[in-house]
Design an enzyme around this catalytic site. Structure first.
Site, short mmCIF file in Angstrom:
data_model
loop_
_atom_site.label_atom_id
_atom_site.label_comp_id
_atom_site.label_asym_id
_atom_site.label_seq_id
_atom_site.Cartn_x
_atom_site.Cartn_y
_atom_site.Cartn_z
N GLY A 11 -34.11 38.05 22.41
CA GLY A 11 -34.39 38.03 23.85
C GLY A 11 -35.89 37.95 24.07
O GLY A 11 -36.43 38.47 25.06
N GLN A 15 -37.95 39.50 30.02
CA GLN A 15 -39.00 40.31 30.65
C GLN A 15 -39.40 41.54 29.82
O GLN A 15 -40.58 41.89 29.79
CB GLN A 15 -38.65 40.67 32.10
N ARG A 98 -23.87 49.56 33.69
CA ARG A 98 -24.27 48.94 32.41
C ARG A 98 -23.04 48.48 31.63
O ARG A 98 -23.06 47.47 30.96
CB ARG A 98 -25.11 49.92 31.59
N GLN A 112 -25.27 38.67 15.52
CA GLN A 112 -26.59 39.16 15.11
C GLN A 112 -26.47 40.25 14.05
O GLN A 112 -27.31 40.35 13.15
CB GLN A 112 -27.40 39.61 16.34
N VAL A 129 -31.49 47.70 22.30
CA VAL A 129 -31.96 47.97 23.66
C VAL A 129 -31.00 47.36 24.68
O VAL A 129 -30.70 47.97 25.71
CB VAL A 129 -33.39 47.39 23.85
N ASP A 159 -34.88 57.27 28.89
CA ASP A 159 -34.34 58.41 29.64
C ASP A 159 -35.14 59.68 29.31
O ASP A 159 -35.44 60.50 30.19
CB ASP A 159 -32.86 58.61 29.29
N ARG A 162 -38.35 59.49 31.11
CA ARG A 162 -38.12 59.73 32.54
C ARG A 162 -37.98 61.23 32.81
O ARG A 162 -38.53 61.75 33.78
CB ARG A 162 -36.85 59.01 32.99
N HIS A 187 -26.27 56.05 27.05
CA HIS A 187 -27.32 55.53 27.96
C HIS A 187 -26.59 54.94 29.17
O HIS A 187 -26.36 53.73 29.27
CB HIS A 187 -28.18 54.48 27.26
P1 NAD Z 1 -34.02 39.23 30.58
O1 NAD Z 1 -32.88 38.51 31.22
O2 NAD Z 1 -35.36 39.16 31.20
O3 NAD Z 1 -34.18 38.74 29.08
C1 NAD Z 1 -33.10 38.68 28.20
C2 NAD Z 1 -33.36 37.53 27.25
O4 NAD Z 1 -32.32 37.55 26.28
C3 NAD Z 1 -33.33 36.16 27.93
O5 NAD Z 1 -34.54 35.47 27.66
C4 NAD Z 1 -32.13 35.46 27.29
O6 NAD Z 1 -32.33 34.06 27.10
C5 NAD Z 1 -32.05 36.20 25.96
N1 NAD Z 1 -30.76 36.12 25.29
C6 NAD Z 1 -29.53 36.09 25.83
N2 NAD Z 1 -28.59 35.95 24.86
C7 NAD Z 1 -29.26 35.92 23.69
C8 NAD Z 1 -28.86 35.79 22.34
N3 NAD Z 1 -27.57 35.65 22.01
N4 NAD Z 1 -29.80 35.79 21.38
C9 NAD Z 1 -31.10 35.91 21.70
N5 NAD Z 1 -31.55 36.02 22.96
C10 NAD Z 1 -30.65 36.04 23.94
O7 NAD Z 1 -33.55 40.75 30.40
P2 NAD Z 1 -34.44 42.03 30.09
O8 NAD Z 1 -34.87 42.63 31.38
O9 NAD Z 1 -35.47 41.71 29.07
O10 NAD Z 1 -33.33 43.02 29.50
C11 NAD Z 1 -32.72 42.79 28.27
C12 NAD Z 1 -31.60 43.80 28.01
O11 NAD Z 1 -32.16 45.11 27.89
C13 NAD Z 1 -30.56 43.89 29.12
O12 NAD Z 1 -29.27 43.98 28.55
C14 NAD Z 1 -30.93 45.19 29.85
O13 NAD Z 1 -29.81 45.75 30.51
C15 NAD Z 1 -31.37 46.04 28.67
N6 NAD Z 1 -32.19 47.22 28.99
C16 NAD Z 1 -31.96 48.35 28.29
C17 NAD Z 1 -32.74 49.49 28.51
C18 NAD Z 1 -32.49 50.76 27.73
O14 NAD Z 1 -33.10 51.79 28.10
N7 NAD Z 1 -31.67 50.79 26.71
C19 NAD Z 1 -33.76 49.44 29.46
C20 NAD Z 1 -33.97 48.25 30.18
C21 NAD Z 1 -33.17 47.13 29.93
C1 LMR Z 2 -32.56 51.27 32.52
O1 LMR Z 2 -32.16 52.40 32.26
O2 LMR Z 2 -33.54 51.06 33.27
C2 LMR Z 2 -31.89 50.08 31.87
O3 LMR Z 2 -30.80 50.48 31.12
C3 LMR Z 2 -31.57 48.99 32.83
C4 LMR Z 2 -30.40 49.34 33.71
O4 LMR Z 2 -29.46 48.54 33.78
O5 LMR Z 2 -30.43 50.40 34.35
#
Ligand code: NAD
Ligand code: LMR
Length: 326
Positions: A11, A15, A98, A112, A129, A159, A162, A187
């Site tokens: 990814g 962002q 989520r 993966q 993540v 978390d 936070r 989470h």
């Molecule tokens: P985003 O949409 O900005 O970026 C995700 C990227 O993943 C995109 O560029 C997309 O092209 C790519 N992608 C999709 N499928 C893929 C694959 N099979 N192989 C490789 N790349 C792939 O999203 P983001 O804001 O960067 O968030 C990414 C993930 O992280 C989301 O699932 C979000 O919910 C999660 N997240 C988790 C936490 C946490 O605390 N655990 C916090 C924030 C976000």
């Molecule tokens: C977060 O905790 O900010 C991330 O898991 C994104 C979400 O979907 O809440």
């Protein structure tokens, strides 16, 4: 100079990665004297954007960056990787939970995981993540044949941070004065932040702050913070998520300070009644890369009920991906 570490990030055009990658390249995770090769994995339509990310990385002239590999081939991305950040996948939008992402994101982790088993270094450390991160971690671990299950974590450091920050703000004390909060469970909104071992300026949090707030608004604010950010920004957290991923991997690499613990979602060994094998957040200490769950903490009946509720949700998520665990 040390031999370069290979760090795979999925990814990588998204962002979170945009905030994360320059900091890895600058040596914030593995150290200022540790060269890194970044192996960036994306889906094919995002490869052009990924080239832009790669250009920007070099334009930071980061001191520890040796090379950047951009690819849509999972085995190439995971090749000889020493550390993996699994960030690729859809984020949730307004009005979603989520776990609503499970059917879309779950299958990504089968391929993966297999690529990690086939191509990564046998000592690789993998942090999931992408949401729902505990269950995606389970799928990855299952398919990464030949790699110790202990080498797969999911991220609850966001978390944890936070919760730390909420205690500091409420007490009017510095963030650095808050130690030893705990995040238990998934989470998700069923997680619970536990201040019963937390200290603020060395004093128990329960002596400094109102117990009703600690059991009520504090917990719900932490559990709902992801949603609050989506409601405010229209997009899910990114800078704070990248920061937490960096801190999780830093702690895994460098260890926890004496007398302190952090929160990580790791494979349960049955501690605190959490069924073995589930990926659940616990209080942990880290030494020489070994993670130990803090043992012997007394949980109130209410806390036990809350933990069971989160465990039940993890079990139902596991059931929802049963087809991916074959
Ligand atoms: P985003 O949409 O900005 O970026 C995700 C990227 O993943 C995109 O560029 C997309 O092209 C790519 N992608 C999709 N499928 C893929 C694959 N099979 N192989 C490789 N790349 C792939 O999203 P983001 O804001 O960067 O968030 C990414 C993930 O992280 C989301 O699932 C979000 O919910 C999660 N997240 C988790 C936490 C946490 O605390 N655990 C916090 C924030 C976000
Ligand atoms: C977060 O905790 O900010 C991330 O898991 C994104 C979400 O979907 O809440």
């Amino acid at each position: 100079m040390n031999k370069p570490l290979r760090v795979a990030v999925t990814g990588a055009a998204g962002q979170i990665a945009y905030s994360l990658l320059p900091r890895i390249a600058q040596g914030e995770v593995f150290g200022k004297d540790q060269p890194v090769i970044l192996q960036l994995l994306e889906i094919t339509p995002a490869l052009k954007a990924l080239e832009g990310v790669s250009m920007e990385l070099f334009d930071c002239a980061p001191s520890t960056l040796v090379d950047v590999i951009c690819t849509d081939d999972a085995e190439k991305g995971m090749g000889d990787a020493d550390a993996v950040f699994l960030i690729g996948g859809m984020p949730r939008g307004p009005g979603m939970l989520r776990k609503d992402l499970i059917q879309k994101n779950g299958p990504i982790f089968r391929g993966q995981g297999a690529a990690i088993g086939a191509a990564a270094s046998k000592g690789v450390r993998v942090l999931t993540v992408a949401n729902p991160c505990n269950t995606n971690c389970l799928v990855t671990q299952f398919h990464a044949k030949g790699i110790d299950p202990k080498q797969f974590h999911a991220m609850t450091r966001l978390d944890h941070n936070r919760a730390t920050s909420q205690l500091a703000t409420k007490s009017g004390k510095a963030i650095a004065s808050v130690k030893n909060v705990i995040i238990w469970g998934n989470h998700s909104a069923t997680q619970f932040a536990d201040a019963s071992r937390a200290t603020i300026d060395g004093k128990p949090a329960y002596d400094v702050l109102d117990a009703e707030w600690l059991r009520g608004d504090f917990r719900s604010t932490v559990a709902q913070r992801g949603k609050a950010i989506i409601d405010a920004r229209g997009k899910s957290s990114a800078a704070s998520a990248a920061n937490a991923a960096i801190e999780h991997m830093q702690t895994w690499h460098h260890g926890t300070a004496e007398g302190e613990h952090t929160s990580m979602a790791i494979t349960s060994d049955g501690s605190y009644g959490v069924p073995e094998g589930l990926i659940c957040s616990f209080p942990v200490t880290v030494k020489n890369g070994e993670i130990s769950i803090v043992q012997g903490l007394e949980l109130s009946d209410w806390d036990k009920e809350n933990l069971q509720n989160s465990v039940d949700e993890l079990l139902s998520e596991r059931e929802a991906v049963a087809d991916l665990l074959k």
